[in-house]
Write a protein that holds these residues in place. Sequence first.
Motif, short mmCIF file in Angstrom:
data_model
loop_
_atom_site.label_atom_id
_atom_site.label_comp_id
_atom_site.label_asym_id
_atom_site.label_seq_id
_atom_site.Cartn_x
_atom_site.Cartn_y
_atom_site.Cartn_z
N ILE A 218 0.84 -1.08 0.10
CA ILE A 218 -0.03 0.16 0.16
C ILE A 218 1.08 1.16 0.09
O ILE A 218 1.63 1.27 0.93
CB ILE A 218 -0.85 0.11 1.20
N ILE A 225 -5.05 4.22 6.43
CA ILE A 225 -5.93 2.84 6.18
C ILE A 225 -6.33 2.32 7.32
O ILE A 225 -6.79 1.20 7.09
CB ILE A 225 -4.98 2.07 5.22
N VAL A 228 -9.89 1.16 7.92
CA VAL A 228 -10.22 0.09 6.94
C VAL A 228 -9.75 -1.36 7.47
O VAL A 228 -10.36 -2.21 7.39
CB VAL A 228 -9.88 0.43 5.47
N SER A 244 -0.25 -5.83 9.67
CA SER A 244 0.18 -4.57 9.04
C SER A 244 1.47 -4.17 9.54
O SER A 244 1.75 -3.93 10.83
CB SER A 244 -1.09 -3.35 9.46
N THR A 275 -9.58 -4.76 -0.68
CA THR A 275 -9.22 -3.88 -1.95
C THR A 275 -10.20 -2.86 -2.27
O THR A 275 -10.06 -1.53 -2.56
CB THR A 275 -8.83 -4.58 -3.20
N LEU A 278 -10.11 -0.02 0.34
CA LEU A 278 -8.78 1.01 0.58
C LEU A 278 -8.88 2.21 -0.35
O LEU A 278 -9.87 2.13 -1.32
CB LEU A 278 -7.68 0.14 0.12
N SER A 282 -4.22 2.76 -4.06
CA SER A 282 -3.41 2.84 -2.94
C SER A 282 -2.63 1.30 -3.03
O SER A 282 -1.87 1.33 -2.37
CB SER A 282 -4.16 2.93 -1.82
#
Length: 494
Positions: A218, A225, A228, A244, A275, A278, A282
């Motif tokens: 990303i 983000i 999300v 992440s 997807t 986001l 990105s």
Amino acid sequence: MAAFLCKLPLRMTSSRHHHRLSTVLNHIIKMDGRSQSTAGIIVIGDEILKGQTADTNSNFICKHLFSLGVTVKKISVIGDDKDTIAEEVANFSSSYTHVITSGGIGPTHDDKTLEGVAKAFNEEIYPHPQLVELIKGYFGTDDLTSPKMKMAFIPKSATLRYGVNRITGKKALYPLVSVKNVHIFPGVPAQLERAFDMLEKELFMNPGVEFHTVDMFINKDEMTIASVLNQVDEKFRKEVMLGSYPVTHNSYYKVRLTLESLDEDKLRQVCQYLTERLPQDSVVMYEKDPVSAAVKMLYTLVESDEDTVYANNVQHAVKVIEEGLKKYSMYPDSKAKLKALYIRSKLPFPEVEEFIQVSRDRYNLEMLRFEGRIKNGMSELQEQHPKIKAVIMGTRRTDPYSDHLESFSMTDADWPQFMRINPLLEWRYGDVWTFLRSFCLPYCSLYDRGYTSLGSMNNTHPNPRLQYRDDKGVVYYRAAYELDQHEMERDGRN
């Protein structure tokens, strides 16, 4: 963007080719009647706790267990104390499918793992006949009080497993000792890795269970983000583990997301869901191992019917390089490193120096390094390496004093005589960046900070054409590949 790029931004891989080193999946998943195995790793050694030795064993073990469908739940590092070892082994043994210890099984006074494991199960240690014979044959002693014979004393219920080398088919000289679900590995990394490779499938294989993983890259920061990610984790955490990882020094992305599951279909569903939520554009395509992927991607383009200036320039460059390698016998043998010439200026940027060193290691190069002016460096090259007759250059026709060059051009008469091979001669500024970023190739970090042409620190600045101000009036520079006026690429040079 080149036509050979995959259109999907996701990269699906089997767990046998990808791993995440941190603890994965915070719960045991049951799917189709298959139970996921768990593991705990106990690293034993005062030297680890004191920082005298770095632990690489747990990293190695995690990689391999992940590929076998085993979830590592906990890693513990403890000292060489029998009571501490006993308590930790007992707790781990009752909590996880497998327990792996590393370290503390040698002949010295501070090697107490075997005694600690015995105490964990309220057992005594005794000299195992097979181990006594092995140590007698290896060290030439049958004295049970000898420090060398200490390694023959194991818990009463222990079993011995002799691994087999998968390549040579030879049986291991020394066995692995296991007590119930506890497997006692040596602490020396080379020995542990050898034993693990021989026995991993026998000990840990969980038939029918395999992790599937997806990496997503990303180009937004993690704060952008976060909402999300929280939503996806809340909705799917029982089936898919989402991780992440912010990255501070990468030219292509800012956050790497990892998604892991035993159910490949569910994984694809979650990826699609993520997807769609986001920020637009990105999710970026990123090749984690561009060196390995480059050959296939390159020749896909070279052999394609694409008729663009960029594609034609790439095809011509490959042809020139292949001709040069053949003509000047520049192919290294299987043991020789490819040579790279670096002529260092008086005031090089630290970022350039770092990139040179990283590139040397990444591509396994033999770096021929000289100081000062290019002409003097070429003279030293000729003196020290008289067999070198040609040099592959990155020169383009728009570079100073290069408009007369051909793909193969000798140096000027008053210079050391080398054939200059110029595969990129007709490339435009944009072609260079299309190629680099299509292949996800690393480049010097200065190019992400507005520099478009690099020289020395005393004559190179960010390109003013890339300058902009944010809402608060602070000056920033866009990346080099965003320069639209390609003829202005040297505007940052004095």
